[in-house]
Design a protein around this motif. Sequence first.
Motif, mmCIF file in Angstrom:
data_model
loop_
_atom_site.group_PDB
_atom_site.id
_atom_site.type_symbol
_atom_site.label_atom_id
_atom_site.label_comp_id
_atom_site.label_asym_id
_atom_site.label_seq_id
_atom_site.Cartn_x
_atom_site.Cartn_y
_atom_site.Cartn_z
ATOM 1 N N LYS A 162 0.906 -1.120 0.026
ATOM 2 C CA LYS A 162 -0.068 -0.140 -0.118
ATOM 3 C C LYS A 162 0.782 1.269 -0.015
ATOM 4 O O LYS A 162 1.909 1.296 0.871
ATOM 5 C CB LYS A 162 -0.958 -0.070 1.176
ATOM 6 C CG LYS A 162 -1.967 -0.963 1.170
ATOM 7 C CD LYS A 162 -2.886 -0.982 2.399
ATOM 8 C CE LYS A 162 -3.948 -2.069 2.087
ATOM 9 N NZ LYS A 162 -4.922 -2.013 3.470
ATOM 10 N N THR A 163 0.516 2.298 -0.887
ATOM 11 C CA THR A 163 1.448 3.493 -0.955
ATOM 12 C C THR A 163 0.540 4.684 -1.354
ATOM 13 O O THR A 163 -0.588 4.411 -1.265
ATOM 14 C CB THR A 163 2.655 3.277 -1.956
ATOM 15 O OG1 THR A 163 3.186 4.289 -1.993
ATOM 16 C CG2 THR A 163 1.974 2.979 -3.426
ATOM 17 N N GLU A 164 1.042 5.593 -1.577
ATOM 18 C CA GLU A 164 0.109 6.764 -2.254
ATOM 19 C C GLU A 164 0.985 7.669 -3.398
ATOM 20 O O GLU A 164 2.090 7.518 -3.372
ATOM 21 C CB GLU A 164 -0.037 7.926 -0.885
ATOM 22 C CG GLU A 164 0.891 8.347 -0.275
ATOM 23 C CD GLU A 164 0.636 9.589 0.602
ATOM 24 O OE1 GLU A 164 -0.082 10.354 0.285
ATOM 25 O OE2 GLU A 164 1.258 9.561 1.827
ATOM 26 N N HIS A 200 -2.476 5.333 -12.741
ATOM 27 C CA HIS A 200 -2.053 6.301 -12.102
ATOM 28 C C HIS A 200 -2.545 7.723 -12.762
ATOM 29 O O HIS A 200 -2.767 8.502 -12.158
ATOM 30 C CB HIS A 200 -0.577 6.129 -11.584
ATOM 31 C CG HIS A 200 0.226 7.140 -11.778
ATOM 32 N ND1 HIS A 200 0.679 7.800 -12.733
ATOM 33 C CD2 HIS A 200 0.894 7.945 -10.806
ATOM 34 C CE1 HIS A 200 1.689 8.562 -12.733
ATOM 35 N NE2 HIS A 200 1.524 8.931 -11.438
ATOM 36 N N LYS A 242 5.181 7.503 -3.269
ATOM 37 C CA LYS A 242 5.777 8.218 -2.301
ATOM 38 C C LYS A 242 7.253 7.583 -1.901
ATOM 39 O O LYS A 242 8.293 8.105 -2.077
ATOM 40 C CB LYS A 242 5.331 8.040 -0.892
ATOM 41 C CG LYS A 242 5.993 8.670 0.177
ATOM 42 C CD LYS A 242 5.002 9.149 1.093
ATOM 43 C CE LYS A 242 4.750 7.792 1.958
ATOM 44 N NZ LYS A 242 4.145 8.032 3.294
ATOM 45 N N PRO A 255 2.563 15.879 -0.503
ATOM 46 C CA PRO A 255 1.265 15.087 -0.650
ATOM 47 C C PRO A 255 0.411 16.175 -1.064
ATOM 48 O O PRO A 255 0.467 17.346 -0.796
ATOM 49 C CB PRO A 255 0.922 14.563 0.807
ATOM 50 C CG PRO A 255 1.824 15.621 1.691
ATOM 51 C CD PRO A 255 3.085 15.828 1.093
ATOM 52 N N SER A 259 -5.912 12.976 -0.319
ATOM 53 C CA SER A 259 -4.857 11.666 -0.315
ATOM 54 C C SER A 259 -5.300 10.764 -1.449
ATOM 55 O O SER A 259 -6.453 10.665 -1.786
ATOM 56 C CB SER A 259 -5.150 10.879 1.227
ATOM 57 O OG SER A 259 -4.520 9.751 1.078
ATOM 58 N N MET A 260 -4.127 10.484 -2.250
ATOM 59 C CA MET A 260 -4.453 9.368 -3.151
ATOM 60 C C MET A 260 -3.484 7.783 -3.012
ATOM 61 O O MET A 260 -2.867 7.754 -3.415
ATOM 62 C CB MET A 260 -3.666 9.929 -4.400
ATOM 63 C CG MET A 260 -4.157 11.169 -4.855
ATOM 64 S SD MET A 260 -3.540 11.751 -6.504
ATOM 65 C CE MET A 260 -4.162 13.258 -6.519
ATOM 66 N N PRO A 261 -4.466 7.167 -2.019
ATOM 67 C CA PRO A 261 -3.758 5.972 -1.577
ATOM 68 C C PRO A 261 -3.980 4.963 -2.878
ATOM 69 O O PRO A 261 -4.791 4.914 -3.808
ATOM 70 C CB PRO A 261 -4.776 5.373 -0.508
ATOM 71 C CG PRO A 261 -6.275 6.249 -0.760
ATOM 72 C CD PRO A 261 -5.799 7.492 -1.340
#
Length: 288
Positions: A162-164, A200, A242, A255, A259-261
């Motif tokens: 999991k990232t963003e 993305h 990130k 950021p 938020s863009m998880p």
Amino acid sequence: MELRKLQYFMTVCDHMNMTKAAEILHIAQPSISIAIKSLEEEIGFELFDRTKRQLKLTDKGQLFKSRAKDLLGHAQNMTREMQDLGKSDMGFIKLGIPPMIGTLLFPKILIDYKAKNPYINLQITEDGSLETKRKIMEGELDLGIIILSDKEEVLESTDILKTEIVACMNKSHPLGRHSRLTPERIQKEKLIMLKEGFYHREVLLDYFKRSHIRPEIAVSTNQLKTLESLVIQGVGISFLFKELVMENSQMIYRPMDESMPIRIGLAWRRDRYLTKASKTLIEFLNTN
């Protein structure tokens, strides 16, 4: 009904051109025409509307195409399963990995996997997540490491990371003074983006659309190194995972206000036969 004729039919459907289909199949065009005509005689109706300049499936032809696709998929699964019975440690995996995900995960995961499974041959294809997903759906790939959606109906998957998504820029960029960025703050910036086919990119365009902003996309590329180089040189700003920016000492990141998880995982088609080799990669990722 011969599978060969169905394969000819599906190839024609893919291109709606018998000459193109013949070139791809490396056969003479009359062989295609004869096979299609033979199918029509066998089932009792026409598959294509030939009254127009360009081929078009009839309504019954559309239904036949759906059934033919299912039948060929079952035949392919059976072939893969039978071939797999005679194999032990050796195997072959057609694996799709988007460039950004590959850069982030390949050294950390796949090198360890190869060390434990040296006899399995990995054929890596690099495309965006959307294109990789399409190739999994069409049976062109066995597995794919992609950005996962919460609404996957046909694909099975296992989470890896999991990232963003964050905005990235060179170290002297004025936007670096802000702790978070809003669409308004980057509205006049030149953006360096990955090309269409990258999930993305779709996330970002949807974000700007909801903010009623039309960003200026200065460059679109499918090369991650090119994107990073342009950002470092100050040509524009971009958006990356990130972890990728954290590892690059020549860039900084901030950021966004929203938020863009991102969920990254290994995916495969739920109804497709999984070879022993494919199962070893799934099991490896589930236990590491």
